[in-house]
Design an enzyme around this catalytic site. Structure first.
Site, short mmCIF file in Angstrom:
data_model
loop_
_atom_site.label_atom_id
_atom_site.label_comp_id
_atom_site.label_asym_id
_atom_site.label_seq_id
_atom_site.Cartn_x
_atom_site.Cartn_y
_atom_site.Cartn_z
N LYS A 196 -1.16 -2.16 -8.98
CA LYS A 196 -2.61 -1.83 -7.38
C LYS A 196 -4.45 -2.31 -7.77
CE LYS A 196 -2.83 -0.79 -2.82
NZ LYS A 196 -2.17 0.48 -1.50
N SER A 212 -0.89 -1.89 2.34
CA SER A 212 -1.79 -2.51 1.82
C SER A 212 -1.22 -3.32 0.56
CB SER A 212 -3.08 -1.31 2.21
OG SER A 212 -2.78 -0.59 0.47
N SER A 235 1.79 1.69 2.71
CA SER A 235 1.15 0.78 2.49
C SER A 235 2.33 0.52 0.88
CB SER A 235 0.30 0.95 1.26
OG SER A 235 -1.20 0.95 2.54
#
Lengths: 494, 98
Positions: free
Chosen positions: A77, A152, A176
């Site tokens: 990420k 996210s 997330s």
């Protein structure tokens, strides 16, 4: 071998010399090149760097090094610093930023023989539940191109679901990792706060942020956790609490486990079809020998307001560092303007709409005169929520809920309604506020193609019991083997 | 708790947060923040007397490393990402005083 291979299968084959890390890396790079233009799961792919890392892994294996993640391609990420590889947190403010160091979790993966394929899309500074707040455009859900992958860590979840990587790192503040895992039909593990070092994780809300894996199987998530967990001199909050053998825990089964179900918290707000999949998942666990016990989490209904006050207050402080001085964007000042005008212009131009909203909310909640009513009050309710979980987890081994109240929603559906978007996290923010380990595993579909997730929440630092229960559910169900249309698995094998 | 934020209050918060925002955004934010704070304001009614006043950071205690000097990030690496730096090896910023 093809892209259906699990992380553990790849690791075992490369470690045994049956497959070169370079071949595996090329297979996944080719898939990214062919498939990712339709998904936009990745923000940055450095194929050359990945090939170099893979070649180095092959040399290490040939020298006889025993590598716990030998040759495993991993997507990371974009909230995690990667040395020499652009890291933007999907923000214009960090566009072009190339960190001079690796986050501890990334450094440990590389030392273990993993190969970083690239950086995945996310909501800007991890603030969002759909990946639509990325400054570089949204990621699409591999199961349904018109829907969000969640957020996210939406890019990480989409990449794993589409078999563009066997595993990915995400970060989870209020859900997330778990929510996008549920929306994309993969496994997502949020470790206990303090289990994994946050060094090199771009800070959003420090009392909530935690790094964890997304993968297709529970055992793969356990293998990644084993490598990234543990104390770290660079993060004083990374706990020295002993690790367990998380992979071995996957074979424990759930015979005799007590699973708590907070029925009252689930009475309203959960989509009927999601509730039906959840009940089926509970039946599977009961069938495997677990007993189901009703538990009460009386303060859980306040979780979303508490979360959005605590998280935004911390964010407003953490994001003060983006000042146009040491890294990232600088805008202005116009002629005659000083440093203060430069700060304002830089931040006004660099932050996207949701980030501005949260900085403003957090600044408001921390203001003299409002601090007691908002931030302090939220922390008190948070303490009560933690007590509720303590009391429940004194009676049961894990607490089970659906991961999300609905399956993946449409792109654009909630983006103009912040409260509706925040409520997408209603079932994940509670365990975050309590600092507890929690996993989301696939537990079926709505219709033919919208995945649903089962969330299992454990005691602090008892990830082993969480993965034991999750793996027991996985063994008894076919959901983790389902392949989304975007994966296009008819392609070449190696 | 105030139920409604004015445009002036929003401008004041933006000032505190060092955010230069277009006028149109101030009106939108006044509306959105009022909505969010009204929603979040539901916690005012929660009886929290049973909770300790202490703000808890989480279950893990802080761990300190030995206080031993060590090399940190090399200066040139730190400066490499700066929007502006000078030959002497310093970050440079626009005028700070007067």
């Amino acid at each position: 071998m093809d892209a259906r291979a699990t992380l553990v299968e790849i690791r075992d084959e490369v470690a045994a010399g049956g497959r070169r890390a370079a071949e595996v890396c090329d297979l996944f790079l080719a898939r990214i090149a062919a498939i990712d233009p339709d998904l936009a799961a990745f923000l940055t792919v450095d194929a050359e760097a990945a090939r170099r890392e893979a070649a180095e892994v092959d040399r290490r294996v040939a020298r006889g090094e025993r590598l716990p993640l030998a040759g495993v391609p991993i997507a990371v990420k974009d909230t995690l610093a990667t040395r020499g590889l652009a890291t933007t947190a999907a923000s214009r403010l960090l566009d072009g930023y190339v960190p001079p160091y690796d986050a501890t979790a990334v450094a440990r993966l590389k030392a273990a023989g993993a190969v970083v394929l690239g950086k995945t899309n996310c909501d800007e500074f991890a603030m969002g539940s759909s990946t639509e707040n990325s400054a570089f455009g949204p990621t699409r859900n591999p199961w349904a191109a018109g829907r969000t992958p969640g957020g996210s860590s939406g890019g990480s979840a989409a990449a794993v679901a589409a078999r563009l990587a066997p595993a990915a790192l995400g970060s989870d503040t209020g859900g997330s990792i778990r929510q996008p895992a549920a929306f994309c039909g993969v496994v997502g593990l949020r470790p206990t706060w303090g289990r994994v070092s946050r060094y090199g994780l771009i800070a959003f809300a420090s009392s909530l942020d935690q790094v964890g894996p997304l993968s297709r199987t529970v055992r793969d998530a356990a293998a990644v956790l084993t490598v990234i967990a543990g104390p770290d001199e660079a993060d004083a909050t990374a706990s020295a609490t002993p690790l367990a053998d998380y992979e071995a825990a996957c074979d424990r089964g759930c015979l005799g486990l007590k699973i708590g179900v907070p029925r009252r918290s689930l009475e309203s707000g959960v989509d009927e079809a999601v509730a039906a999949r959840f009940e089926a998942a509970l039946a599977v666990l009961a069938d495997q020998g677990a007993s189901l016990v009703d538990v009460d989490l009386p303060h859980e209904r306040h979780a979303v307001p508490v979360y959005y006050l605590v998280a935004t207050a911390e964010a407003s402080a953490n994001l003060a560092r983006y000042d146009g001085v040491r890294f990232g964007l600088r805008v202005g000042p116009p002629a005659g303007g000083g440093v203060d005008r430069m700060y304002r212009d830089t931040r006004g131009a660099g932050f996207g709409r949701e980030v501005v909203r949260r900085i403003m909310l957090g600044t408001y909640a921390l203001r003299a005169g409002y601090y007691d009513a908002y931030y302090q009050k939220a922390q008190l309710v948070r303490a009560l929520m933690r007590r509720d979980y303590d009391a429940a987890l004194a009676r049961v081994d894990v607490v089970a809920t659906p991961t999300t109240p609905t399956a993946a929603f449409g792109l654009g559906e909630k983006i103009d309604d912040p409260i509706a978007m925040y409520l997408a996290d209603v079932l994940t923010v509670g365990p975050s506020l309590a600092g507890l380990p929690a996993i989301s595993v696939p537990c079926g579909f709505i219709g033919a193609s919208l995945p649903v997730g089962l969330q299992l929440v454990g005691r602090p630092f008892d990830e082993a019991t969480v993965v034991a229960a999750a793996a027991a559910h996985e063994r008894a169900t076919p959901w983790h083997t389902a392949e989304p249309p975007a994966a296009r698995l008819a392609g070449p094998a190696i | 708790m105030p139920a409604r934020l004015t445009r002036e209050e929003v401008a004041r918060i933006a000032d505190l947060a060092r955010l230069e925002l277009p006028d149109a955004d101030l009106d939108r934010l006044a509306r959105e923040l009022t909505g969010i704070l009204t929603f979040a304001g539901q916690i005012a009614a929660v009886d929290t007397r049973a909770a300790e006043a202490a703000v808890e950071a989480g279950p893990a205690g802080g761990r300190l490393r030995a206080d031993v000097p060590r090399l940190s990030l090399p200066r040139e690496d730190a400066l490499a990402q700066a929007p502006a730096a000078d030959a002497a090896g310093c970050f440079t910023v626009p005028r700070v005083i007067g």
